[in-house]
Design a protein around this motif. Structure first.
Motif, PDB file in Angstrom:
ATOM      1  N   ILE A 219     -15.522   7.145  -4.618  1.00 63.47           N
ATOM      2  CA  ILE A 219     -14.593   6.650  -3.211  1.00 63.47           C
ATOM      3  C   ILE A 219     -14.354   7.603  -2.567  1.00 63.47           C
ATOM      4  CG2 ILE A 219     -12.830   6.405  -4.340  1.00 63.47           C
ATOM      5  CD1 ILE A 219     -14.545   4.291  -1.826  1.00 63.47           C
ATOM      6  N   PHE A 220     -14.222   8.472  -1.229  1.00 62.38           N
ATOM      7  CA  PHE A 220     -13.753   8.659  -0.318  1.00 62.38           C
ATOM      8  C   PHE A 220     -12.726   7.910   0.756  1.00 62.38           C
ATOM      9  CE2 PHE A 220     -17.055  11.773  -1.804  1.00 62.38           C
ATOM     10  CZ  PHE A 220     -16.625  12.516  -1.174  1.00 62.38           C
ATOM     11  N   THR A 221     -11.722   7.590   0.308  1.00 64.10           N
ATOM     12  CA  THR A 221     -11.382   7.277   1.362  1.00 64.10           C
ATOM     13  C   THR A 221     -10.392   7.812   2.222  1.00 64.10           C
ATOM     14  OG1 THR A 221      -8.770   7.567   0.193  1.00 64.10           O
ATOM     15  CG2 THR A 221     -10.101   6.268  -0.397  1.00 64.10           C
ATOM     16  N   ALA A 222     -10.507   6.773   3.679  1.00 60.41           N
ATOM     17  CA  ALA A 222      -9.946   7.256   4.831  1.00 60.41           C
ATOM     18  C   ALA A 222      -9.169   5.645   5.269  1.00 60.41           C
ATOM     19  CB  ALA A 222     -10.593   7.759   5.710  1.00 60.41           C
ATOM     20  N   ALA A 223      -7.740   5.533   5.930  1.00 50.21           N
ATOM     21  CA  ALA A 223      -7.935   4.399   5.958  1.00 50.21           C
ATOM     22  C   ALA A 223      -5.860   3.771   6.359  1.00 50.21           C
ATOM     23  CB  ALA A 223      -7.090   3.650   4.902  1.00 50.21           C
ATOM     24  N   GLY A 224      -5.856   3.337   7.314  1.00 45.70           N
ATOM     25  CA  GLY A 224      -3.829   2.533   8.067  1.00 45.70           C
ATOM     26  C   GLY A 224      -3.469   1.595   6.926  1.00 45.70           C
ATOM     27  N   GLY A 225      -4.455   1.635   6.200  1.00 39.49           N
ATOM     28  CA  GLY A 225      -3.980   0.459   5.333  1.00 39.49           C
ATOM     29  C   GLY A 225      -4.568  -1.275   5.225  1.00 39.49           C
ATOM     30  N   ALA A 226      -3.921  -2.315   5.357  1.00 41.36           N
ATOM     31  CA  ALA A 226      -4.345  -3.612   4.737  1.00 41.36           C
ATOM     32  C   ALA A 226      -5.039  -3.688   6.133  1.00 41.36           C
ATOM     33  CB  ALA A 226      -3.992  -4.406   3.772  1.00 41.36           C
ATOM     34  N   ARG A 227      -5.990  -4.592   6.790  1.00 39.99           N
ATOM     35  CA  ARG A 227      -6.554  -4.908   7.820  1.00 39.99           C
ATOM     36  C   ARG A 227      -5.180  -6.537   8.241  1.00 39.99           C
ATOM     37  NH1 ARG A 227     -12.423  -5.361   9.017  1.00 39.99           N
ATOM     38  NH2 ARG A 227     -11.904  -3.105   8.704  1.00 39.99           N
ATOM     39  N   MET A 228      -4.353  -6.265   8.954  1.00 39.02           N
ATOM     40  CA  MET A 228      -3.509  -7.231   9.427  1.00 39.02           C
ATOM     41  C   MET A 228      -3.984  -8.596   9.845  1.00 39.02           C
ATOM     42  SD  MET A 228      -1.890  -6.028  13.764  1.00 39.02           S
ATOM     43  CE  MET A 228      -1.641  -7.813  13.725  1.00 39.02           C
ATOM     44  N   GLN A 229      -5.229  -8.451  10.747  1.00 37.64           N
ATOM     45  CA  GLN A 229      -5.585  -9.662  10.989  1.00 37.64           C
ATOM     46  C   GLN A 229      -6.418 -10.474  10.008  1.00 37.64           C
ATOM     47  OE1 GLN A 229      -6.530  -6.255  12.097  1.00 37.64           O
ATOM     48  NE2 GLN A 229      -6.503  -6.551  14.452  1.00 37.64           N
ATOM     49  N   GLU A 230      -6.332 -10.707   8.809  1.00 35.34           N
ATOM     50  CA  GLU A 230      -6.785 -10.578   8.014  1.00 35.34           C
ATOM     51  C   GLU A 230      -5.651 -11.409   6.714  1.00 35.34           C
ATOM     52  OE1 GLU A 230     -10.110  -9.310   6.133  1.00 35.34           O
ATOM     53  OE2 GLU A 230     -11.450  -8.760   7.778  1.00 35.34           O
ATOM     54  N   GLY A 231      -4.469 -11.200   6.667  1.00 39.81           N
ATOM     55  CA  GLY A 231      -3.369 -11.433   6.420  1.00 39.81           C
ATOM     56  C   GLY A 231      -3.271 -11.108   5.464  1.00 39.81           C
ATOM     57  N   ILE A 232      -3.338 -11.989   4.338  1.00 35.85           N
ATOM     58  CA  ILE A 232      -2.700 -12.117   2.861  1.00 35.85           C
ATOM     59  C   ILE A 232      -3.814 -12.228   2.032  1.00 35.85           C
ATOM     60  CG2 ILE A 232      -2.822 -14.699   2.111  1.00 35.85           C
ATOM     61  CD1 ILE A 232      -0.860 -11.730   0.013  1.00 35.85           C
ATOM     62  N   LEU A 233      -5.162 -12.452   2.907  1.00 32.01           N
ATOM     63  CA  LEU A 233      -6.875 -11.675   1.792  1.00 32.01           C
ATOM     64  C   LEU A 233      -7.024 -10.583   1.880  1.00 32.01           C
ATOM     65  CD1 LEU A 233      -8.112 -14.698   3.678  1.00 32.01           C
ATOM     66  CD2 LEU A 233      -7.857 -14.695   1.497  1.00 32.01           C
ATOM     67  N   SER A 234      -6.504  -9.360   2.825  1.00 32.85           N
ATOM     68  CA  SER A 234      -6.381  -8.479   2.718  1.00 32.85           C
ATOM     69  C   SER A 234      -6.131  -7.729   1.397  1.00 32.85           C
ATOM     70  CB  SER A 234      -6.142  -7.825   4.353  1.00 32.85           C
ATOM     71  OG  SER A 234      -4.572  -7.929   4.375  1.00 32.85           O
ATOM     72  N   LEU A 235      -4.069  -8.335   1.084  1.00 34.06           N
ATOM     73  CA  LEU A 235      -3.440  -7.997   0.290  1.00 34.06           C
ATOM     74  C   LEU A 235      -4.095  -8.313  -1.291  1.00 34.06           C
ATOM     75  CD1 LEU A 235      -0.004  -8.831   1.851  1.00 34.06           C
ATOM     76  CD2 LEU A 235      -1.390  -6.661   1.728  1.00 34.06           C
ATOM     77  N   MET A 236      -4.850  -8.916  -1.096  1.00 35.95           N
ATOM     78  CA  MET A 236      -5.830  -9.758  -2.511  1.00 35.95           C
ATOM     79  C   MET A 236      -6.886  -8.388  -2.814  1.00 35.95           C
ATOM     80  SD  MET A 236      -5.899 -13.671  -1.192  1.00 35.95           S
ATOM     81  CE  MET A 236      -6.683 -13.291  -3.219  1.00 35.95           C
ATOM     82  N   GLN A 237      -7.186  -7.580  -1.856  1.00 35.82           N
ATOM     83  CA  GLN A 237      -7.893  -6.822  -2.637  1.00 35.82           C
ATOM     84  C   GLN A 237      -7.919  -5.468  -2.627  1.00 35.82           C
ATOM     85  OE1 GLN A 237     -10.781  -8.191  -1.051  1.00 35.82           O
ATOM     86  NE2 GLN A 237     -10.361  -9.642  -0.415  1.00 35.82           N
ATOM     87  N   MET A 238      -6.029  -5.657  -3.205  1.00 33.45           N
ATOM     88  CA  MET A 238      -5.690  -4.804  -4.128  1.00 33.45           C
ATOM     89  C   MET A 238      -5.519  -5.209  -5.207  1.00 33.45           C
ATOM     90  SD  MET A 238      -2.289  -4.551  -1.847  1.00 33.45           S
ATOM     91  CE  MET A 238      -1.340  -2.598  -2.771  1.00 33.45           C
ATOM     92  N   PRO A 239      -5.537  -5.533  -5.969  1.00 32.15           N
ATOM     93  CA  PRO A 239      -5.760  -6.563  -7.553  1.00 32.15           C
ATOM     94  C   PRO A 239      -6.972  -6.353  -8.177  1.00 32.15           C
ATOM     95  CG  PRO A 239      -4.380  -7.860  -6.274  1.00 32.15           C
ATOM     96  CD  PRO A 239      -4.553  -6.892  -5.339  1.00 32.15           C
ATOM     97  N   ARG A 240      -7.758  -7.219  -6.324  1.00 30.27           N
ATOM     98  CA  ARG A 240      -9.179  -6.564  -6.976  1.00 30.27           C
ATOM     99  C   ARG A 240     -10.264  -5.580  -7.242  1.00 30.27           C
ATOM    100  NH1 ARG A 240     -13.625  -9.192  -3.014  1.00 30.27           N
ATOM    101  NH2 ARG A 240     -15.007  -9.682  -5.105  1.00 30.27           N
ATOM    102  N   ALA A 241      -9.845  -4.632  -6.207  1.00 31.66           N
ATOM    103  CA  ALA A 241     -10.326  -3.265  -6.702  1.00 31.66           C
ATOM    104  C   ALA A 241      -9.538  -2.970  -7.747  1.00 31.66           C
ATOM    105  CB  ALA A 241      -9.814  -2.302  -5.028  1.00 31.66           C
ATOM    106  N   THR A 242      -8.411  -3.638  -8.418  1.00 34.54           N
ATOM    107  CA  THR A 242      -7.302  -2.605  -9.423  1.00 34.54           C
ATOM    108  C   THR A 242      -8.800  -2.871 -10.419  1.00 34.54           C
ATOM    109  OG1 THR A 242      -5.863  -2.672  -8.888  1.00 34.54           O
ATOM    110  CG2 THR A 242      -5.585  -2.458 -10.411  1.00 34.54           C
TER     111      THR A 242
END
Length: 285
Positions: free
Chosen positions: A159-182
């Motif tokens: 994986i080549f990462t480049a990001a400003g973080g979670a997408r604010m327009q999707e709120g908690i749904l974007s943060l849920m991608q952190m444990p999914r990826a783990t």
């Protein structure tokens, strides 16, 4: 009107002005010098004067890493595009449409499968040009699909990462991608396959707090900005001045957060060696 102006105006009808392409030259963000665009592309988008690594997208990354003719882009996953019906100055769906029009990509993470020096690999590339590479439902789903493809092909996931973080327009749904990826990374490990991370400029926020820091091997490009919160926020919180170069790849390498910093021109050879070593080692185990 002066005589000189009259002659200049008359000549403009005789000798038409030649248009110069807007993309003929590129101003380096590192040293500020103008670089011939073709020379920059031939040098893998690394400034020949100061070695500043420009940000590049998935198409350029795949072309640089995969063996010629071996790459095949994986289908983009379909997810709800505006689950929260979000709107600020613009509607979220309009922001997505604009990002797709400017980049030609479906979302911020694109996967492809191919060979690196004859060794099979699945590579995912986040594009900072697509809404700051932000992690939302589409990025999380693409990450999981990339891991699943790696397990299908019995290949490592890079994986080549480049990001400003979670997408604010999707709120908690974007943060849920952190444990999914783990969880997806654990599935890859259970299958006996390597997970390699290459951190590029910039990698911050929730991406850093999840899959960007869980690699079997942690690589970064020179000068890449890597961190969770911004330097100014940290300084205001702890009320101390941070060291020079804090959150840059070289500083993090010196302090044990990275395994290596690799120039773009050496990345393909480095990844090829790592794939050979890690895959053969796991087969033997």
């Amino acid at each position: 009107m002066s005589w000189l102006s009259s002659v200049r105006n008359a000549l403009s009808y005789v000798i038409p002005k030649r248009e110069t392409p807007d993309n003929l030259w590129h101003k380096c963000k590192g040293c500020g010098q103008m670089v011939f665009a073709k020379e920059l592309a031939d040098n893998l988008y690394v400034c020949p004067n100061c070695a500043h690594h420009e940000r590049i997208g998935p198409a350029e990354r795949f072309a640089q890493l995969f063996d010629e003719g071996s790459a095949r882009e994986l289908p983009a996953p379909r997810v709800p595009e505006d689950p929260l019906k979000f709107r600020d100055q613009k509607r979220y769906v309009d922001r997505i449409k604009a990002a797709r029009a400017s980049t030609g990509e479906n979302d911020a993470l694109i996967n492809a499968v191919g060979t690196i020096d004859g060794r099979q690999a699945v590579i995912g590339v986040q594009d900072f040009a697509f809404m700051g590479g932000s992690m939302g439902l589409a990025v999380g789903e693409a990450f999981v699909r990339g891991v699943e493809a790696a397990m299908e092909y019995r290949a490592p996931y890079i994986i080549f990462t480049a990001a400003g973080g979670a997408r604010m327009q999707e709120g908690i749904l974007s943060l849920m991608q952190m444990p999914r990826a783990t969880v997806a990374i654990e599935m890859l490990h259970d299958a006996g396959l390597p997970y390699i991370v290459v951190l590029t400029d910039p990698t911050t926020g929730g991406v850093t707090a999840s899959y960007a820091m869980l690699g079997d091997v942690q690589i970064a490009e020179p000068g890449a900005l890597i961190g969770f919160a911004g330097q100014r926020v940290i300084e205001q919180t702890i009320r101390e001045k941070l060291p020079e170069g804090f959150q840059r790849a070289e500083y993090l390498l010196d302090h044990g957060m990275l395994d290596m910093v690799v120039a773009r021109g050496e990345l393909k050879a480095t990844l090829s060696r790592l794939i050979g070593y890690l895959c053969e080692r796991r087969k033997a185990a």
